[in-house]
Motif scaffolding. Structure first.
Motif, mmCIF file in Angstrom:
data_model
loop_
_atom_site.group_PDB
_atom_site.id
_atom_site.type_symbol
_atom_site.label_atom_id
_atom_site.label_comp_id
_atom_site.label_asym_id
_atom_site.label_seq_id
_atom_site.Cartn_x
_atom_site.Cartn_y
_atom_site.Cartn_z
ATOM 1 N N HIS A 50 0.851 -1.188 0.000
ATOM 2 C CA HIS A 50 0.000 0.000 0.000
ATOM 3 C C HIS A 50 0.886 1.236 0.000
ATOM 4 O O HIS A 50 1.789 1.362 0.833
ATOM 5 C CB HIS A 50 -0.901 0.009 1.237
ATOM 6 N N LEU A 51 0.628 2.135 -0.941
ATOM 7 C CA LEU A 51 1.376 3.388 -1.018
ATOM 8 C C LEU A 51 0.396 4.557 -1.115
ATOM 9 O O LEU A 51 -0.647 4.439 -1.752
ATOM 10 C CB LEU A 51 2.288 3.398 -2.250
ATOM 11 N N THR A 52 0.759 5.660 -0.483
ATOM 12 C CA THR A 52 0.024 6.916 -0.621
ATOM 13 C C THR A 52 0.942 7.870 -1.362
ATOM 14 O O THR A 52 2.083 8.091 -0.941
ATOM 15 C CB THR A 52 -0.358 7.486 0.760
ATOM 16 N N VAL A 53 0.451 8.418 -2.461
ATOM 17 C CA VAL A 53 1.246 9.310 -3.301
ATOM 18 C C VAL A 53 0.611 10.693 -3.241
ATOM 19 O O VAL A 53 -0.565 10.850 -3.582
ATOM 20 C CB VAL A 53 1.282 8.817 -4.764
ATOM 21 N N THR A 54 1.381 11.702 -2.810
ATOM 22 C CA THR A 54 0.912 13.084 -2.766
ATOM 23 C C THR A 54 1.752 13.887 -3.740
ATOM 24 O O THR A 54 2.977 13.951 -3.601
ATOM 25 C CB THR A 54 1.023 13.666 -1.341
ATOM 26 N N VAL A 55 1.081 14.482 -4.729
ATOM 27 C CA VAL A 55 1.760 15.235 -5.782
ATOM 28 C C VAL A 55 1.336 16.698 -5.673
ATOM 29 O O VAL A 55 0.139 16.999 -5.526
ATOM 30 C CB VAL A 55 1.402 14.684 -7.177
ATOM 31 N N ARG A 56 2.315 17.604 -5.762
ATOM 32 C CA ARG A 56 2.036 19.043 -5.705
ATOM 33 C C ARG A 56 2.770 19.750 -6.835
ATOM 34 O O ARG A 56 3.843 19.331 -7.248
ATOM 35 C CB ARG A 56 2.486 19.619 -4.364
ATOM 36 N N ASN A 57 2.166 20.837 -7.307
ATOM 37 C CA ASN A 57 2.754 21.723 -8.322
ATOM 38 C C ASN A 57 3.104 21.008 -9.617
ATOM 39 O O ASN A 57 4.028 21.412 -10.323
ATOM 40 C CB ASN A 57 3.997 22.424 -7.764
ATOM 41 N N ALA A 58 2.365 19.947 -9.949
ATOM 42 C CA ALA A 58 2.629 19.208 -11.178
ATOM 43 C C ALA A 58 1.744 19.687 -12.324
ATOM 44 O O ALA A 58 1.961 19.306 -13.463
ATOM 45 C CB ALA A 58 2.418 17.717 -10.954
ATOM 46 N N GLY A 59 0.763 20.489 -12.017
ATOM 47 C CA GLY A 59 -0.096 21.012 -13.069
ATOM 48 C C GLY A 59 -1.503 20.457 -13.005
ATOM 49 O O GLY A 59 -1.825 19.573 -12.216
ATOM 50 N N LYS A 60 -2.315 21.010 -13.874
ATOM 51 C CA LYS A 60 -3.741 20.702 -13.925
ATOM 52 C C LYS A 60 -4.012 19.191 -14.009
ATOM 53 O O LYS A 60 -3.478 18.507 -14.875
ATOM 54 C CB LYS A 60 -4.355 21.396 -15.130
ATOM 55 N N GLY A 61 -4.828 18.710 -13.083
ATOM 56 C CA GLY A 61 -5.239 17.314 -13.104
ATOM 57 C C GLY A 61 -4.211 16.323 -12.582
ATOM 58 O O GLY A 61 -4.468 15.130 -12.560
ATOM 59 N N ARG A 62 -3.049 16.807 -12.182
ATOM 60 C CA ARG A 62 -2.003 15.888 -11.716
ATOM 61 C C ARG A 62 -1.770 15.967 -10.218
ATOM 62 O O ARG A 62 -1.201 15.057 -9.635
ATOM 63 C CB ARG A 62 -0.695 16.187 -12.446
ATOM 64 N N ASP A 63 -2.171 17.082 -9.605
ATOM 65 C CA ASP A 63 -1.954 17.264 -8.173
ATOM 66 C C ASP A 63 -3.009 16.504 -7.373
ATOM 67 O O ASP A 63 -4.130 16.307 -7.828
ATOM 68 C CB ASP A 63 -2.035 18.753 -7.801
ATOM 69 N N GLY A 64 -2.620 16.093 -6.179
ATOM 70 C CA GLY A 64 -3.563 15.440 -5.282
ATOM 71 C C GLY A 64 -2.897 14.324 -4.505
ATOM 72 O O GLY A 64 -1.695 14.084 -4.618
#
Length: 159
Positions: A50-64
């Motif tokens: 199980h992994l939780t991936v947090t993405v920031r400042n990657a652009g429209k539709g990619r963050d979260g």
């Protein structure tokens, strides 16, 4: 020798009698009418990675923040099969698949954009807490090696 054979034979007889127990003990009564007992909906349990991936400042539709389960695959990640496959493909015995780039390596001085990611959870029974960015060529390569676990930014994030 005879005692050994007698003991083995009686053990086999005992095991066979347990296995041949009444099969009707678990069967529903034969009434001819369909069962009206509701079937319980059992939630899927993910006993694997199980992994939780947090993405920031990657652009429209990619963050979260996205959940990923592997073995079996699932979660809120947009491509759980692909994400699990890329982590599996990069896993090597005795090496941390999420390890940062080696210090002192020769990296190109290119900037891949402001995107960052954090991956936490459990992989191969080991805890994971890794951060990713695109500050230079080594970091970009490390990020790109984990696509589609991380979003494919290609050259769109370059400045």
């Amino acid at each position: 020798m005879r005692r050994l054979l007698v003991t083995a034979a009686s053990s086999l007889t005992a095991v066979a009698s347990l296995a041949a127990g009444p099969s009707t003990a678990y069967a529903a009564p034969a009434t001819g009418a369909p069962s009206t007992t509701p079937v319980a909906q059992v939630p899927v349990r993910h006993s694997g990675d199980h992994l939780t991936v947090t993405v920031r400042n990657a652009g429209k539709g990619r963050d979260g923040t996205f959940e990923l389960y592997c073995h079996p695959g699932g979660g809120s990640h947009s491509d759980p099969e692909g994400a699990c496959a890329v982590v599996e493909r990069n896993t090597r015995w005795g090496q941390d698949v999420f390890a940062p780039a080696a210090r002192g390596g020769a990296c190109t001085m290119q900037y891949g954009g402001p995107a960052t990611a954090r991956v936490t959870g459990t992989w191969a029974g080991r805890p994971v807490d890794a951060t990713y960015d695109r500050r230079d060529g080594c970091a970009i390569s490390r990020w790109d090696r984990m696509v589609p676990l991380l979003p494919d930014l290609g050259s769109t994030a370059s400045s």
